[in-house]
Structure formats: C-alpha cells, structure tokens
Write a protein that holds these residues in place. Structure first.
Motif, short mmCIF file in Angstrom:
data_model
loop_
_atom_site.label_atom_id
_atom_site.label_comp_id
_atom_site.label_asym_id
_atom_site.label_seq_id
_atom_site.Cartn_x
_atom_site.Cartn_y
_atom_site.Cartn_z
N ARG A 35 -67.13 -96.88 38.63
CA ARG A 35 -66.32 -98.09 38.42
C ARG A 35 -64.92 -97.96 39.03
O ARG A 35 -64.50 -98.81 39.80
CB ARG A 35 -66.21 -98.38 36.92
N ASP A 36 -64.22 -96.88 38.72
CA ASP A 36 -62.82 -96.73 39.12
C ASP A 36 -62.64 -96.50 40.62
O ASP A 36 -61.60 -96.84 41.17
CB ASP A 36 -62.16 -95.57 38.37
N PHE A 37 -63.65 -95.90 41.27
CA PHE A 37 -63.50 -95.57 42.69
C PHE A 37 -64.48 -96.34 43.58
O PHE A 37 -64.66 -96.00 44.74
CB PHE A 37 -63.65 -94.06 42.88
N ASP A 38 -65.09 -97.38 43.01
CA ASP A 38 -65.96 -98.28 43.77
C ASP A 38 -67.05 -97.51 44.53
O ASP A 38 -67.23 -97.65 45.74
CB ASP A 38 -65.12 -99.12 44.74
N ILE A 39 -67.75 -96.65 43.77
CA ILE A 39 -68.86 -95.86 44.33
C ILE A 39 -70.14 -96.38 43.67
O ILE A 39 -70.22 -96.43 42.44
CB ILE A 39 -68.69 -94.36 44.01
N PRO A 40 -71.14 -96.76 44.46
CA PRO A 40 -72.40 -97.18 43.84
C PRO A 40 -72.92 -96.08 42.90
O PRO A 40 -72.82 -94.89 43.20
CB PRO A 40 -73.34 -97.37 45.04
N LEU A 41 -73.45 -96.49 41.76
CA LEU A 41 -73.86 -95.54 40.73
C LEU A 41 -74.85 -94.50 41.25
O LEU A 41 -74.68 -93.30 41.00
CB LEU A 41 -74.45 -96.29 39.54
#
Length: 135
Positions: A35-41
């Motif tokens: 969420r915080d670093f905009d990385i796909p889960l």
C-alpha cells in the motif's frame, strides 16, 4: 530469481529498492509495503521472499492488523552495499546492520561470451557459477 541475477535485480528492480528503503528503520508488513510504496501485492510477496533468501531482509515478529489478524513484519538487514567492477567481474559487498559482511563475485560477459567493458544492463548476461564468500 536466482543468486546469479541478484546484483542485476538489486540495481534494476524498483520494488526491491522500495522494500529495502521502507524497512530500513521500522518493520513493515507485506500489505503495508504494498500500500505505502505502490507495489502490487503478488510482486511484494515475491520480492520479500527473494530478499529473505538473500539474507537482506528478515522477519521481525508479527503484529495485529487493523482487522484483528496477526501479520508478519519484516525489517531490512542492510546497512551498506558496495559495488565494484574490475576486470570483467562485479563484486558486491553487503554489510549488515549486525556487522556481518557478505561478498558476491560475478563474472560478467556479453551475450556472445566475450568479456565486456562498461556495464550495460541490456547487453549483459551473468555467467553461471557466481561465487559467494562470507566473512
């Protein structure tokens, strides 16, 4: 991702750099990093596993999420990474926050197996059989 591609991955993978940066001082969960670093889960899970296998990230216990679930948190072990290129060989030395040093040496060759000069990540392949020395 294999040990042979580790150096190239570290230098070129923005998600890995975000994860190492995000977990530098405070432990974070995979969902928080995503969420915080905009990385796909899914990408976050893969990078976390890779970083743990390489000894660059460690599990740092768990905490209760906002939904009342227990979730693992991770923290970076990296204090410093030094990279040297000399005579067709890339040498990476990682110093952990605990003071351990890990050195990886990789022979770098062009796709036609000739030694290369300056590093060009688009033309490089990493010769199999990287060496790892721990001190």
């Amino acid at each position: 991702m294999s040990n042979d591609t580790m150096l190239i991955d570290l230098l070129n993978d923005e998600y890995i750099l975000r994860i190492l940066s995000g977990t530098d001082t405070d432990p974070m969960s995979i969902s928080d990093l995503s969420r915080d670093f905009d990385i796909p889960l899914a990408a976050c899970y893969r990078r976390i596993e890779f970083l743990r296998e390489q000894g660059l990230l460690r599990e740092n216990g768990d905490r209760t999420s906002g939904k009342g679930r227990r979730t693992k948190v991770f923290i970076s072990r990296v204090k410093k990474i030094d990279i040297l290129y000399e005579n067709g060989r890339v040498i990476m030395e990682m110093t952990s926050k605990e003071g351990d040093k890990t050195t990886r040496m990789m022979d770098v060759v062009h796709e036609n197996n000739e030694e290369c000069g300056p590093i060009d990540p688009y033309l490089l392949s990493v010769q199999k059989g990287s060496n790892e020395v721990k001190s």
